[in-house]
Scaffold this motif. Structure first.
Motif, short mmCIF file in Angstrom:
data_model
loop_
_atom_site.label_atom_id
_atom_site.label_comp_id
_atom_site.label_asym_id
_atom_site.label_seq_id
_atom_site.Cartn_x
_atom_site.Cartn_y
_atom_site.Cartn_z
N VAL A 95 0.84 -1.20 0.00
CA VAL A 95 0.00 0.00 0.00
C VAL A 95 0.88 1.25 0.00
N HIS A 96 1.91 1.24 0.87
CA HIS A 96 2.77 2.43 0.97
C HIS A 96 3.53 2.68 -0.34
N PHE A 145 -2.11 7.01 6.76
CA PHE A 145 -3.21 6.78 5.80
C PHE A 145 -3.15 5.33 5.28
N GLY A 146 -1.95 4.92 4.85
CA GLY A 146 -1.78 3.55 4.33
C GLY A 146 -2.12 2.51 5.39
N VAL A 147 -1.61 2.74 6.61
CA VAL A 147 -1.87 1.81 7.72
C VAL A 147 -3.37 1.74 7.99
N SER A 148 -4.03 2.90 7.95
CA SER A 148 -5.47 2.93 8.26
C SER A 148 -6.29 2.23 7.19
N GLN A 177 -1.71 0.49 16.60
CA GLN A 177 -0.54 1.10 17.26
C GLN A 177 0.32 1.87 16.26
N LEU A 178 0.51 1.27 15.07
CA LEU A 178 1.31 1.94 14.04
C LEU A 178 0.67 3.25 13.61
N ASN A 179 -0.64 3.23 13.48
CA ASN A 179 -1.37 4.43 13.09
C ASN A 179 -1.14 5.54 14.11
N THR A 180 -1.27 5.17 15.39
CA THR A 180 -1.06 6.16 16.45
C THR A 180 0.34 6.76 16.36
#
Lengths: 269, 424
Positions: A95-96, A145-148, A177-180
């Motif tokens: 995604v990234h 954004f990608g993580v979400s 956690q990554l998103n945060t």
């Protein structure tokens, strides 16, 4: 030269993103290593393009729309490498890297240099701090954004009970956690960038009388992500709500800052 | 055949023998040494390893070629009080490369009841260890067992044969991991005492769940069950409070209605700020209302969901097994060939020894001339003769190995005879 290097990088990114997201049923043992190698090659070629632009115009390629987008794209690409260890089979990387490819593709369509000389007011220490912090901030929000997106995808599959093959995706908790982390890092960088931008404006011989579109868009983004951090860290809300905050925040930022970049042919006209 | 010996695999397993026969033949770990010595003492084997698990009893051995492993069957029948012809009905016997292939398949878990299960490799290692300790391994079985462990490892690392869930218990664990990642520091609640619930609870504990609490309509039963798991028991009136705290809830009661309804769970989830709650409902009829799954943060899975995951996992393992079979086949052929070449070892040793004697004799004959040389020059001549000898023998030794690998005992004997010292 830079266009050629960017095209090479784009080819590598598209290969990596396509393979990671399609996920062949029985991938050969050498494939993951080959994809990591392709990503490395892509980043090197991308960096080469930026250096070529810098050398050709004798200034960092951040004034022109195309140059800025290319720099933001490579910061996202490097950030994706930090996310990679928590990404199991590399779907998140897919995604990234797809996002990096899209941004690099856009940068190829935009002017990558500006005709006029840089104003003397730009030769201040606050400008690189301002630009670098904002680029790191925007890139962190892009990673969030990608993580979400992946979070919402995994959540949707769990909720709709499409359970077979889920094991190749990261867990909801690790994505949350990554998103945060990405949002907090992005928010801190954005805050530093806004502060440095303010100081830069104040040190000008003739301080600006009003706020430009780019400043307004940045301040709105700052407010949005401040709310996101508040909701997550203070309020303890997580999961889908936090993911929606990240997705909407980045899409809004992409539309507003992207529009300004294209219309102004640069950040501040 | 390897010289005048043969590698065999003689045994029975869950497919060829009912549990009544398998339990008769089962050999506890502490008795393996006695049986390994017994097999050798009987002349049934020269080297051997015994693998005895709940699903199989097998003897991998080097036996006299003409016996073909029938001595092993006789020994097993006599030792375990089973009629020989009765045992023969359940026994399979592989020889040569098939025996090697079978051992590789067993260690790689391709012959297991649940393909890809990890326990068998540990059991093969134990069997290897027992045989090594008692000294029943020799120049063939020792390298074979080492190769077996490395092939099994290769199968594990090059295929996903052991990765997908194939039971309801592990499917539950895998789904919980999809929500939480690692299960360490997670808390779980077991509601009810159903067998499936216990199974999932056991799997969760085995995969790192830190704390388990047990609730039951009858508190005494909860206490008893919690002792079994090393968990703590809670009263049913504390259920909502615990549902607000735990990460995983396994529901497996005999109740005929929905115990956890949307109306009951909604405020609990709100109080948790929609922190994920993984609910496994293994009761039939279901005890968790299906619409609880629609609440944000609640993930409800029932027995059908877990079964579907397990079934898909089994299919995936079957696909992986075909890749593993190819690895095993290729390795078995290669391994048997290299073991066969080992029967040339005595002939090679004889040829090398005789050539060395001849070399030393020639040097002795030239002693007077050698003494005229400086010590450095003598060393050079010494090294030169040794190197000439090695080069001269290179093709001969290769031929010996190739004859042995192809089982040409007569050719090997004639080659050895060619190096017999001439009669004075």
């Amino acid at each position: 030269m830079d266009a050629l290097l960017f095209s090479g990088a784009l080819l590598c990114y598209l290969t990596v993103a396509g393979t990671r997201l399609v996920d062949p049923a029985e991938p050969p043992a050498w494939l993951p290593r080959a994809l990591d190698l392709a990503l490395g090659l892509g980043l090197l070629s991308h960096l080469g393009g930026i250096v070529a632009m810098w050398t050709a115009s004798s200034e960092p390629p951040i004034r022109a729309a195309g140059g800025s987008v290319a720099v933001i794209a490579i910061v996202i690409g490097v950030g994706a490498l930090f996310v990679r260890p928590r990404d199991g089979k590399g779907v998140l990387a897919g995604v990234h890297v797809a996002l990096v490819a899209v941004l690099l593709g856009i940068s190829l369509l935009l002017p990558r240099t500006v005709a006029h000389e840089a104003a003397p007011a730009l030769a201040t220490v606050w400008l690189p701090v301002h630009a670098f912090s904002l680029f790191v901030g925007i890139s962190s929000f892009a990673l969030a954004f990608g993580v979400s997106i992946v979070y919402l995808w995994v959540r949707r599959r769990l909720k709709s009970k499409q359970l077979v093959g889920l094991d190749r995706l990261p867990s909801l908790d690790s994505l949350d956690q990554l998103n945060t982390r990405c949002v907090v890092v992005g928010f801190l960088a954005l805050t530093l960038g806004v502060a440095a931008g303010g100081l830069w404006a104040l040190t000008k011989e003739t301080p600006p009388t009003g706020l430009g579109e780019a400043v307004w868009a940045t301040l709105i983004a700052w407010g949005w992500y401040a709310a996101a951090v508040l909701v997550r860290v203070v309020g303890g809300w997580r999961g889908r709500l936090a993911a929606h905050f990240s997705v909407m925040g980045f899409v809004g930022m992409l539309v507003s800052l992207g529009g300004i970049l294209i219309l102004n042919q640069g950040w501040h006209g | 055949m390897i010289g005048d010996q043969e590698l065999v695999s003689v045994g029975l397993n869950h497919r060829t023998a009912p549990v009544a026969i398998r339990e008769l033949l089962a050999m506890p770990q502490q008795d393996l040494g006695r049986h390994l010595v017994g097999l050798r003492g009987d002349g049934a084997t020269t080297e051997s390893v015994i693998l005895s698990t709940c699903n199989r009893v097998e003897v991998y051995a080097v036996v006299p070629a003409e016996d073909g492993g029938s001595g092993i069957t006789r020994y097993l029948a006599a030792e375990h009080g089973i009629r020989h012809h009765e045992l023969e009905r359940h026994i399979y016997r592989y020889t040569g490369p098939e025996a090697v292939g079978h051992l590789f398949r067993v260690a790689s878990s391709l012959d297991s009841m649940v393909v890809g299960e990890p326990q068998i490799l540990g059991q093969v290692k134990e069997a290897f260890k027992a045989a090594r300790e008692i000294g029943s391994l020799g120049r063939l079985m020792h390298p074979l067992m080492r190769r077996t462990l490395s092939v099994a490892k290769r199968v594990r690392t090059h295929t996903d044969i052991g990765k997908s869930s194939v039971s309801v218990g592990t499917a539950g664990v895998d789904l919980a991991r999809q929500v939480f990642g690692s299960l360490e520091r997670r808390r779980a609640l077991l509601l009810g005492a159903g067998e499936m619930g216990r199974l999932v609870a056991r799997s969760l504990l085995a995969h790192g769940v830190e704390e388990l609490v047990v609730a039951n309509r009858t508190y005494a039963n909860a206490v008893e069950l919690s002792r079994h798991f090393g968990a703590s028991a809670v009263h049913m009136d504390q259920l909502d409070s615990y549902l607000g705290q735990v990460d995983i809830a396994i529901v497996s009661t005999g109740a005929q209605h929905h115990l956890l309804t949307r109306a009951r769970m909604a405020p609990i989830m709100r109080a948790r700020r929609y922190r994920p709650l993984f609910l496994v409902d293994l009761s039939v009829p279901r005890n968790v209302a299906p619409d609880v799954h629609e609440i944000e943060g609640a993930y409800v899975f029932n027995v059908d969901d877990l079964s579907a995951v397990a079934k898909a996992g089994l299919k995936k393992r079957e696909r992986e097994a075909t890749v593993a079979e190819a690895i095993v086949r290729q390795e078995a052929e290669r391994c048997y060939e290299s073991l066969g070449a080992r029967s040339a070892d005595p002939v090679i040793a004889t040829i090398t020894q005789r050539a060395e004697v001849a070399r030393l004799a020639e040097l002795e004959r030239s002693r007077k001339l050698m003494q005229q040389l400086s010590p450095e020059q003598q060393k050079v001549v010494e090294a030169m003769t040794r190197s000439m000898m090695k080069r001269a023998l290179h093709n001969v030794l290769r031929q010996a190995r190739s004859l042995a690998a192809s089982g040409d005992e007569e050719g090997l004997r004639q080659l050895g005879e060619a190096f017999e010292p001439e009669d004075e």
